[in-house]
Design a protein around this motif. Structure first.
Motif, short mmCIF file in Angstrom:
data_model
loop_
_atom_site.label_atom_id
_atom_site.label_comp_id
_atom_site.label_asym_id
_atom_site.label_seq_id
_atom_site.Cartn_x
_atom_site.Cartn_y
_atom_site.Cartn_z
N ALA A 322 91.20 -9.23 74.74
CA ALA A 322 91.87 -10.34 75.41
C ALA A 322 92.67 -11.17 74.41
CB ALA A 322 90.85 -11.22 76.14
N LEU A 323 92.12 -11.37 73.22
CA LEU A 323 92.79 -12.18 72.21
C LEU A 323 93.78 -11.38 71.37
CD1 LEU A 323 89.89 -14.51 71.03
CD2 LEU A 323 91.50 -14.79 72.92
N ILE A 324 93.51 -10.10 71.18
CA ILE A 324 94.46 -9.24 70.47
C ILE A 324 95.81 -9.25 71.20
CG2 ILE A 324 95.03 -6.81 69.98
CD1 ILE A 324 92.07 -6.43 69.24
N ALA A 325 95.78 -9.20 72.52
CA ALA A 325 97.02 -9.20 73.29
C ALA A 325 97.83 -10.48 73.08
CB ALA A 325 96.72 -9.01 74.78
N LEU A 326 97.15 -11.56 72.72
CA LEU A 326 97.84 -12.82 72.45
C LEU A 326 98.32 -12.92 71.01
CD1 LEU A 326 95.51 -15.28 74.38
CD2 LEU A 326 97.93 -14.88 74.86
N GLY A 327 97.91 -11.99 70.16
CA GLY A 327 98.30 -12.04 68.76
C GLY A 327 97.36 -12.85 67.90
N ALA A 328 96.07 -12.85 68.22
CA ALA A 328 95.08 -13.67 67.51
C ALA A 328 94.84 -13.18 66.09
CB ALA A 328 93.77 -13.70 68.29
N ARG A 329 94.36 -14.11 65.27
CA ARG A 329 93.98 -13.83 63.88
C ARG A 329 92.51 -14.15 63.69
NH1 ARG A 329 98.70 -17.01 63.71
NH2 ARG A 329 97.42 -18.86 63.33
N VAL A 330 91.87 -13.44 62.77
CA VAL A 330 90.48 -13.74 62.40
C VAL A 330 90.48 -14.29 60.99
CG1 VAL A 330 90.08 -11.36 61.62
CG2 VAL A 330 88.14 -12.82 62.21
N ALA A 410 96.29 -4.55 74.91
CA ALA A 410 95.05 -4.20 74.22
C ALA A 410 93.98 -3.84 75.24
CB ALA A 410 94.58 -5.36 73.35
N CYS A 411 93.12 -2.91 74.85
CA CYS A 411 92.07 -2.43 75.76
C CYS A 411 90.71 -2.44 75.07
CB CYS A 411 92.37 -1.01 76.23
SG CYS A 411 93.67 -0.90 77.46
N GLY A 412 89.69 -2.66 75.87
CA GLY A 412 88.32 -2.46 75.46
C GLY A 412 87.71 -1.38 76.35
N GLY A 413 86.75 -0.63 75.83
CA GLY A 413 86.12 0.44 76.59
C GLY A 413 86.89 1.73 76.61
N MET A 414 88.02 1.78 75.93
CA MET A 414 88.90 2.96 75.97
C MET A 414 88.90 3.73 74.66
SD MET A 414 90.40 3.21 78.98
CE MET A 414 91.97 4.04 78.73
N ALA A 415 88.28 3.18 73.61
CA ALA A 415 88.27 3.83 72.30
C ALA A 415 87.04 3.34 71.54
CB ALA A 415 89.56 3.50 71.54
N ALA A 416 86.91 3.80 70.31
CA ALA A 416 85.75 3.43 69.49
C ALA A 416 85.81 1.98 69.02
CB ALA A 416 85.66 4.36 68.28
N THR A 417 86.98 1.36 69.15
CA THR A 417 87.16 -0.05 68.79
C THR A 417 88.07 -0.69 69.83
OG1 THR A 417 89.15 0.34 67.48
CG2 THR A 417 87.03 0.51 66.32
N PRO A 418 88.10 -2.02 69.90
CA PRO A 418 89.15 -2.68 70.67
C PRO A 418 90.50 -2.29 70.04
CG PRO A 418 87.44 -4.23 70.05
CD PRO A 418 87.19 -2.99 69.26
#
Length: 494
Positions: A322-330, A410-418
């Motif tokens: 959800a945040l990757i699609a917004l361009g988030a940073r960690v 961005a997707c979750g549940g579709m690969a080994a990582t978000p």
């Protein structure tokens, strides 16, 4: 533990039944439910699923926040005992005033809200938290409050009736009457000192500052970092791991800070709970608020944190895509050094993140939507409430009039990582919102971006079909299609 002259405190301290409990010896992996049933002999709190789903073990933690007491329902089965530090623990046996039942308990009796009774203590404690929330209950708010309490006997109508009859936002029980003295007792526990119980080989630690955390984690990089324990708790109850070194982040001053970066992004400290993050993220887009509302249960959102959900790196975690699609940073820290990176670059492989030994997440920085940007997020599950996603998809579209000038998907549940859908993003550039035929290449390109697995939640074919369907749904909504795309009262908004 720190370079200062202040020695860490060697005992866990919390309030229970009107007195202070101090424990200087306990297993780092002990849970609150273990202590209640085996040591305190308070067996009204039941063990059901042992993984924070059924709510039979629900208790309430009262903490002092901003000078006021806040009551939160939590799952005792996966909450570590050390996480009680500085709190008041309230169980179902503590509610009655002498021989007089608490208003919530009496309403459950009057409305016939209990049959076998096994789940009732947890339900009562969830209602007790709502009773002390400060807001009048509605059917919708009670449905959310009770989503993490599963009952197979009564049905929820009488339980909801009990909540509506009592949770009016004006608590008048003995806990409210003693609020001033309770607040003073909790304030006395807040000494600002680091907590360290045990020795170098086996300990439970709760640093009180970022500096202490950085020093301690650099010294013990193999220790388990625990925020809300909504995931780590299952390592103990389901995987039977013997965690010998535990560092709890719940007392780190500033780790729960909320602010704004120099470029206007929302900054959420890693210790911000999912419950507190929800309104901040909903202000960016309502879909994020709805996503957080369906994020586990109230008990999970009360304990679980933004940083914990990101740092555990789960491929089915909802917040990361959800945040990757917004361009988030960690933002990460190791010792005195800090760095930030794009959130999608944090996830390297299944169970592996770009995080050096002794390095930890301090914040997530999430850009807000700019002019011409549109956003959608969808969570698809077998069960609507309190369920893990089969597919989670989020998309931000950058528009130039009715033309798509850029996209982040961005997707979750579709690969080994978000993971981002890079091929689908490129295929959308130049597509027109007025010509659905131009979307087809992007929908097809999802097959190049992801190779989903088949598991107990969904087949690979189902996941791919759903991902394409919800991306199309996002495009239809942004295009302004008149046909309804969501059920009931769930509507997308700009």
């Amino acid at each position: 533990m720190t370079d200062t002259a202040i020695e860490p405190r060697g005992a866990l301290r919390f309030r229970f039944r009107g007195r202070e409990v101090a424990l200087d010896r306990f297993s780092p992996r002990a849970t609150v439910l273990d202590w209640l049933r085996e040591d305190a002999l308070a067996k009204g709190t039941k063990e059901g699923c042992g993984e924070g789903d059924c709510g039979a073990c629900t208790v309430v933690l009262a903490r002092l926040e901003g000078g006021r007491i806040r009551h939160g329902a939590v799952n005792a089965c996966i909450l570590l005992l050390g996480q009680l530090d500085g709190a008041e623990l309230i169980t179902v046996e503590d509610l009655a005033d002498g021989g007089v039942l608490h208003p919530v308990q009496q309403a459950m009796v009057d409305q016939h809200g209990s049959q076998c009774g096994f789940c009732t203590p947890g339900i009562v404690m969830s209602l007790f938290a709502a009773y002390h929330s400060g807001a009048p209950a509605t059917p919708a708010s009670l449905n959310d409050q009770l989503a993490g309490n599963l009952c197979r006997c009564t049905g929820y109508r009488p339980i909801l009736a009990a909540g509506l009859a009592t949770c009016d936002g004006a608590p008048t029980d003995r806990f409210a009457a003693a609020a001033e003295s309770r607040a003073a007792a909790l304030a006395a526990l807040a000494d600002g000192r680091d907590l360290f119980v045990g020795d170098d080989t086996r300990f439970f630690a709760a640093p009180a500052s970022l500096e202490s955390l950085a020093a301690l984690y650099r010294r013990f990089p193999g220790a388990a970092l625990v925020a809300g324990a909504t995931d780590v708790g299952l390592w103990i109850t389901k995987q039977l791991r013997d965690l010998g070194q535990v560092i709890w982040l719940g007392r780190v001053a500033g780790l729960d800070a909320v602010g704004e970066t120099a470029d206007g992004a929302l900054s959420l400290g890693a210790g911000v709970t999912l419950l507190d993050a929800a309104p901040r993220l909903a202000a960016i887009h309502p879909d994020l608020g709805e996503l957080l509302r369906r994020f586990g249960s109230v008990q999970v959102r009360t304990s679980g944190t933004v940083g914990g959900n990101i740092a555990n790196g789960s491929p089915i975690g909802d917040l990361a895509p959800a945040l990757i699609a917004l361009g988030a940073r960690v933002v990460l820290r190791r010792g005195d050094a800090a760095r930030s990176l794009a959130l999608e670059d944090f996830f390297i492989a299944y169970g592996k993140q770009d995080r050096a030994p002794g390095e930890f997440v301090t914040a997530i920085e999430t850009p807000r939507l700019g002019e011409g940007q549109r956003y959608r997020a969808f969570k698809v599950t077998k069960r609507f409430d309190e369920d893990i996603s089969a597919v989670m998809l989020a998309a931000r579209l950058d528009l130039d009039g009715r033309r798509i000038a850029g996209a982040r998907i961005a997707c979750g549940g579709m690969a080994a990582t978000p993971k981002r859908a890079a091929n689908a993003e490129r295929a959308l550039v130049g597509a027109s919102l007025d010509s659905p035929d131009t979307w087809a290449p992007a929908l097809a390109a999802l097959g190049q971006d992801f190779t989903p697995l088949t598991d107990m939640r969904a087949s690979a074919a189902y996941r791919m079909t759903v991902a394409r369907n919800v991306l199309r749904k996002a495009l239809l909504e942004v295009a302004g299609d008149a046909a309804p795309t969501r059920l009931g009262a769930l509507h997308a908004a700009e």
